[in-house]
Scaffold this motif. Sequence first.
Motif, PDB file in Angstrom:
ATOM      1  N   ARG A 312     -20.764 -44.596  -5.631  1.00 42.46           N
ATOM      2  CA  ARG A 312     -19.721 -45.559  -5.994  1.00 42.46           C
ATOM      3  C   ARG A 312     -20.150 -46.992  -5.651  1.00 42.46           C
ATOM      4  O   ARG A 312     -19.858 -47.938  -6.380  1.00 42.46           O
ATOM      5  N   GLU A 313     -20.851 -47.155  -4.516  1.00 42.67           N
ATOM      6  CA  GLU A 313     -21.237 -48.492  -4.068  1.00 42.67           C
ATOM      7  C   GLU A 313     -22.430 -49.051  -4.850  1.00 42.67           C
ATOM      8  O   GLU A 313     -22.613 -50.262  -4.920  1.00 42.67           O
ATOM      9  N   LEU A 392     -24.641 -37.451 -11.634  1.00 42.30           N
ATOM     10  CA  LEU A 392     -24.167 -37.294 -10.263  1.00 42.30           C
ATOM     11  C   LEU A 392     -22.702 -37.707 -10.186  1.00 42.30           C
ATOM     12  O   LEU A 392     -22.223 -38.520 -10.978  1.00 42.30           O
ATOM     13  N   PRO A 393     -21.983 -37.183  -9.183  1.00 46.99           N
ATOM     14  CA  PRO A 393     -20.588 -37.598  -8.989  1.00 46.99           C
ATOM     15  C   PRO A 393     -20.504 -38.887  -8.179  1.00 46.99           C
ATOM     16  O   PRO A 393     -21.514 -39.390  -7.667  1.00 46.99           O
ATOM     17  N   LEU A 394     -19.312 -39.397  -8.029  1.00 46.19           N
ATOM     18  CA  LEU A 394     -19.105 -40.652  -7.307  1.00 46.19           C
ATOM     19  C   LEU A 394     -19.536 -40.581  -5.843  1.00 46.19           C
ATOM     20  O   LEU A 394     -19.953 -41.575  -5.256  1.00 46.19           O
ATOM     21  N   PRO A 414     -26.473 -41.296 -14.858  1.00 46.40           N
ATOM     22  CA  PRO A 414     -25.063 -41.485 -15.202  1.00 46.40           C
ATOM     23  C   PRO A 414     -24.179 -40.962 -14.066  1.00 46.40           C
ATOM     24  O   PRO A 414     -24.426 -39.887 -13.523  1.00 46.40           O
ATOM     25  N   ILE A 415     -23.178 -41.720 -13.717  1.00 43.44           N
ATOM     26  CA  ILE A 415     -22.201 -41.298 -12.705  1.00 43.44           C
ATOM     27  C   ILE A 415     -20.957 -40.824 -13.450  1.00 43.44           C
ATOM     28  O   ILE A 415     -20.359 -41.579 -14.233  1.00 43.44           O
ATOM     29  N   THR A 420     -16.224 -37.939 -17.613  1.00 43.99           N
ATOM     30  CA  THR A 420     -16.353 -39.248 -18.251  1.00 43.99           C
ATOM     31  C   THR A 420     -17.399 -40.059 -17.499  1.00 43.99           C
ATOM     32  O   THR A 420     -17.417 -40.062 -16.262  1.00 43.99           O
ATOM     33  N   ILE A 421     -18.270 -40.772 -18.231  1.00 41.64           N
ATOM     34  CA  ILE A 421     -19.258 -41.651 -17.587  1.00 41.64           C
ATOM     35  C   ILE A 421     -18.557 -42.929 -17.156  1.00 41.64           C
ATOM     36  O   ILE A 421     -18.029 -43.669 -17.989  1.00 41.64           O
TER      37      ILE A 421
END
Length: 888
Positions: A312-313, A392-394, A414-415, A420-421
């Motif tokens: 996320r960061e 990868l997830p957040l 892609p996160i 959803t990207i």
Amino acid sequence: MHLITTHLNADFDGLASMIAARKLYPDAVLAFPGSQERNVRHFISQSLLYKYDFLKTKDVDPQSIETLIVVDTRSSKRLGPLAQCLDNPGLKIHLYDHHPQNSGDLTGEIEKVEDFGSTTTLLITILQQQKIDITPEEATLFALGIYEDTGSLTHLTTTPDDLKAAAWLVEKGAKLDQVAQFITHELTSIQISLLHELMKTAKQYTIQDIEVVVITHSLPHYMDEFALIVRRFMAMENINVLFALISMGGRIYLIARSRIADVNVGIIARDFGGGGHSTAASATMRDITLIQAQEKLIQTLHKYIHPQPIAREMMSQPAITIPPVATITEAKVILTRYKPTALPVWICISASSGQSSPIQGIITRQIIEKAAHHHLEYLPVSDYMTTEVESLPLNATLADIQELIIEHHQRLIPIVEDKTIIGIITRTDLLNRLVNDPAHLPRDLLHESEHPSLERERNVNTQIVECLNKEMIQLIQTIGEVADTMKYNAFAVGGFVRDLLLKKRNFDLDIVIEGDGILYAKRLAKQLGGRYRTHERFKTAVVLLPNGFKIDIATARLEYYEYPAAMPTVELSSIKLDLYRRDFTINAMAINLNPFHFGILIDFFNCQNDLKQKTIKVLHNLSFVEDPSRIFRAIRFEKRMEFLISPHTKRLIVNAVNMDLFGKTDDPRFLSELKIILSEENPLPAVERLSEFKLFKFLWPDLRPHIKVDRRFMHILTQAQIAISWFQLLYLKDDCQNWMVYLLAIMGRSKLKELQSFCLRFEENPKITDYLLVQKEYADKAIHQLARGNDLANSQIVALLEELNIEGLLYLMAMARKNHMKKSISLYVTTLRQIQAELTGQDLVNLGYTPGPLFKKILAKLRDSRLDGLVCDRDEELALLKNTFPLQ
């Protein structure tokens, strides 16, 4: 002198590794650089004192050491007085170690370094490979080395190889009760008292939400086994991270242990001049007080301990994406507008959909520009995107991100959240994080290796010595030396390197020169007393040695293609660009042959991993568009080496076939590759694979319905294989071109004009074309006559088959359905074709016959009579001659 040594304060792993190394170097002497741990000293005095002659350092003249074999360390600082020999001219250094690399480590002519739990495991593996036997006593000692360094196979650094090595040692008679005697320790009363003192001085710090325990203590004299007390304290209190600073005998000793990936004690110990693994490390300090050491430790902990950042960061938002149905032209517009280097290809999926990820692949600017250059703008991006992509997830950790971008060479990540990207993490994002936070530079935080498991550069001198004979080693050394005198770089490349890593012999030597390859070839030929041939267009040359050995020389080059399926245009480049132009990753490695870097393996594209995984992969997505003949090579390598074409590469093959690139049927490269496939020991699996990829219609468009791999077809090819194998077992002098037999068998149900059309399309040599046509014509005639009767006389069999060479005969045997036909062909190949009349033309002249057409008729009659058993010797031939062809 050849000398084997280890590190100061030697432990059981160091001792066991020295003894194991002695098995590899029986002429070497053993010497410790200094003291040993107390238990090691006790073991030597009880078990080894009279079995091995350990020299004392005072009895070793460092200047007399010619070869230094160092085990369980690569640090010159840990060699004590023996380090003086490092200045010896011409010193050879052989290194065997399992510790991570540190700056300033020694480098050696031979380096064996593996991420095992102990160095003993590494040497045991080598002993097994070389089939060197060991005694039960040696097995016990080696087990001590493994058990000590792996905590009786319980430490996090323990690997499956350690367990396998330990199991082998038990098979060889290792006595585990003796191992337990020296490895399992009960604390003495003094050690128990110290343990209680440490519990009183222990302080807990919370650094970035991670609990760290630091203990300090002072003793007037040095005490052995202090690490044992620290380990026991850590276990009793269930501590994840522990640092102990102990002042003993005028020095400060740091003992560090960690059970979690967030704290890499090996890196922290390096700031104190020490080192070790991510889970266990140590250091020794002088000229510093205990308080100063504690203050420095706390500062260092704040420097290196950080919570792992989450995706996320780091991610960039919003994600610039493209759907799979978008064309290359549309992708170019997006690239121009937003300036990304790559685009995720995605589809919108509902939450209830069974599909787990919206990510379809990634398409790069480079691929889009190449596709546009080849006028493929109308095709969807899905045809040329890279499909082996993970998201990868957040809440993904930095380690997750590093693994995908660095270890798996994924350009961007892609996160994804709720299918959803929502963002993208690029290589630049990761680089910025690592540059600003060097504490996270190690790539494997659990095992503390600061280098990839398969490095871009590694020394393969050991494999060179193991796999190549003396003459070949001297030859490649000369190749490097000649390049050095010209200030060029010389590299062995391609299959030679691939097979060397697979420990297979391959004497097809391909050399790439960073410089003028043709000029270099002329110099090399002169040096080796050979000849050379050049090809100016491709900047290549061939050096032919007096013994017939051939060396292919190429200038490091970059190839580009004017249009799909074109021949390449060549420009000069570096070795990296030269390797990038190659067909598959397993063939895109090089070995430097220049003297200073001799034996260094160059791997820019993680090729070693594909070799290890037995995977055939292309280097870029338009590889088959630019050179469709690579499809044949992919199939050949897959079947010959028992590898697998990767799913992404397989999809690119299907795309190339669908584009009808093989419509350019005058390309002789297709037939060249097909010949190589059909010359394999067992080409049948590759032929089936050609059919799976629907390539038959391009190879044999005249055949209806382009022939297919049905039961009859495979039966014919199997019979051809059986015929070839049968012929090889006869050990006759005839040379057989196996590919011709298989090609004739494939076209066995076709007419002559279809075989001729095939040869013309692929620009086959006219002589070979005529040869194939003749063999097929006579074989097809013979098969019908052989099938009519099973009581043919020998002379009739010869009359049917004498116009056929071995390829035609084996094709005929493959097509023959009945046993009597096969028997006739077999009899001809093995016996009948060697039978001739004893009388010769000269004999006829001597008997008074006049040379002319009659001679042929007479000799044929005599031979036929021999074949059918009507005459058996010269006298009977003379009688037959007088009765049948009397002199006038």
